[in-house]
Design a protein around this motif. Sequence first.
Motif, PDB file in Angstrom:
ATOM      1  N   GLU A 184     -32.269  23.350 -17.269  1.00 24.68           N
ATOM      2  CA  GLU A 184     -31.591  24.050 -16.037  1.00 24.68           C
ATOM      3  C   GLU A 184     -32.479  24.934 -15.406  1.00 24.68           C
ATOM      4  OE1 GLU A 184     -29.765  24.517 -19.138  1.00 24.68           O
ATOM      5  OE2 GLU A 184     -28.560  22.775 -18.633  1.00 24.68           O
ATOM      6  N   ASP A 185     -33.829  25.225 -15.870  1.00 29.01           N
ATOM      7  CA  ASP A 185     -34.627  26.050 -15.328  1.00 29.01           C
ATOM      8  C   ASP A 185     -35.503  25.404 -14.126  1.00 29.01           C
ATOM      9  OD1 ASP A 185     -36.610  28.153 -15.290  1.00 29.01           O
ATOM     10  OD2 ASP A 185     -38.128  26.448 -16.356  1.00 29.01           O
ATOM     11  N   PRO A 186     -35.640  26.003 -12.955  1.00 31.79           N
ATOM     12  CA  PRO A 186     -36.147  24.982 -11.931  1.00 31.79           C
ATOM     13  C   PRO A 186     -37.455  24.693 -12.089  1.00 31.79           C
ATOM     14  CG  PRO A 186     -34.954  27.225 -11.176  1.00 31.79           C
ATOM     15  CD  PRO A 186     -35.095  27.100 -12.819  1.00 31.79           C
ATOM     16  N   LEU A 187     -38.354  25.351 -12.777  1.00 31.67           N
ATOM     17  CA  LEU A 187     -39.601  25.030 -13.106  1.00 31.67           C
ATOM     18  C   LEU A 187     -39.913  23.681 -14.144  1.00 31.67           C
ATOM     19  CD1 LEU A 187     -42.620  25.443 -12.922  1.00 31.67           C
ATOM     20  CD2 LEU A 187     -42.359  27.039 -14.892  1.00 31.67           C
ATOM     21  N   THR A 188     -38.891  23.670 -14.979  1.00 33.51           N
ATOM     22  CA  THR A 188     -38.624  22.513 -15.848  1.00 33.51           C
ATOM     23  C   THR A 188     -38.269  21.421 -15.074  1.00 33.51           C
ATOM     24  OG1 THR A 188     -38.033  23.819 -17.623  1.00 33.51           O
ATOM     25  CG2 THR A 188     -37.802  21.452 -18.113  1.00 33.51           C
ATOM     26  N   GLN A 189     -37.216  21.571 -14.022  1.00 32.42           N
ATOM     27  CA  GLN A 189     -36.857  20.313 -13.324  1.00 32.42           C
ATOM     28  C   GLN A 189     -38.016  19.900 -12.329  1.00 32.42           C
ATOM     29  OE1 GLN A 189     -33.378  22.084 -11.319  1.00 32.42           O
ATOM     30  NE2 GLN A 189     -32.339  21.735 -13.160  1.00 32.42           N
ATOM     31  N   LYS A 190     -38.788  20.936 -11.990  1.00 33.97           N
ATOM     32  CA  LYS A 190     -40.040  20.658 -11.153  1.00 33.97           C
ATOM     33  C   LYS A 190     -40.929  19.860 -11.867  1.00 33.97           C
ATOM     34  CE  LYS A 190     -43.132  23.122  -8.055  1.00 33.97           C
ATOM     35  NZ  LYS A 190     -43.415  24.508  -7.499  1.00 33.97           N
ATOM     36  N   ILE A 199     -38.646  35.170 -29.358  1.00 29.22           N
ATOM     37  CA  ILE A 199     -39.214  33.985 -30.109  1.00 29.22           C
ATOM     38  C   ILE A 199     -38.649  32.886 -29.911  1.00 29.22           C
ATOM     39  CG2 ILE A 199     -40.091  33.351 -32.132  1.00 29.22           C
ATOM     40  CD1 ILE A 199     -41.013  36.175 -32.988  1.00 29.22           C
ATOM     41  N   ASN A 200     -37.407  32.875 -30.194  1.00 29.31           N
ATOM     42  CA  ASN A 200     -36.361  31.843 -30.352  1.00 29.31           C
ATOM     43  C   ASN A 200     -35.905  31.215 -28.910  1.00 29.31           C
ATOM     44  OD1 ASN A 200     -36.536  31.595 -32.960  1.00 29.31           O
ATOM     45  ND2 ASN A 200     -34.742  32.831 -33.263  1.00 29.31           N
ATOM     46  N   ALA A 201     -36.204  32.003 -28.040  1.00 26.41           N
ATOM     47  CA  ALA A 201     -35.577  31.500 -26.498  1.00 26.41           C
ATOM     48  C   ALA A 201     -36.595  30.354 -26.223  1.00 26.41           C
ATOM     49  CB  ALA A 201     -35.857  32.635 -25.467  1.00 26.41           C
ATOM     50  N   PRO A 202     -36.067  29.228 -25.774  1.00 26.33           N
ATOM     51  CA  PRO A 202     -36.702  28.322 -25.182  1.00 26.33           C
ATOM     52  C   PRO A 202     -37.594  28.828 -23.875  1.00 26.33           C
ATOM     53  CG  PRO A 202     -34.583  27.915 -24.820  1.00 26.33           C
ATOM     54  CD  PRO A 202     -34.468  28.932 -25.468  1.00 26.33           C
TER      55      PRO A 202
END
Length: 151
Positions: free
Chosen positions: A124-130, A116-119
């Motif tokens: 650093e996440d490639p999807l977030t960067q994309k 639940i607490n994991a963002p």
Amino acid sequence: MWVLGGIVVAPLVAVTSIVVAMFSEGKLNDALAYSESFKALREAVRSEKLSWEEMINKIKEKAKILQESDTFLKIKIDEVFTTFVQKGKSVSKWEAKEQDNLKSMMQLADTIVKTINAPLMNDEDPLTQKIMAHQAKCKELIEKINAKWGK
């Protein structure tokens, strides 16, 4: 008289036609450039849509994991509660399997809390960067369109 009138009108019509044609061609080029600007923006938005669909899939996956874990946790809680009612709160008097059920329950509860607490997104996440790159590209295109064509 008609011949002289024609001699005067012919150059006037010719010059007017050339000016109208030049003006029309300029407007046509502007319209084509405007259309191309929005085609580029549309493609950027389509790409971003695909990234957000990937994000939605991550959310669904996380929700499924949490639902499955919740079901398993409820079973463990029932087992531990039954043992607690039957044998009391002194865990040292419980059988090894019952103690293992308690450990499993606690580990599962900890895993659920961490899940639940994991963002869902981090830098650093490639999807977030994309997604962030697409948002920047869309913003840049909108600013270019606004600068060239007005708001």
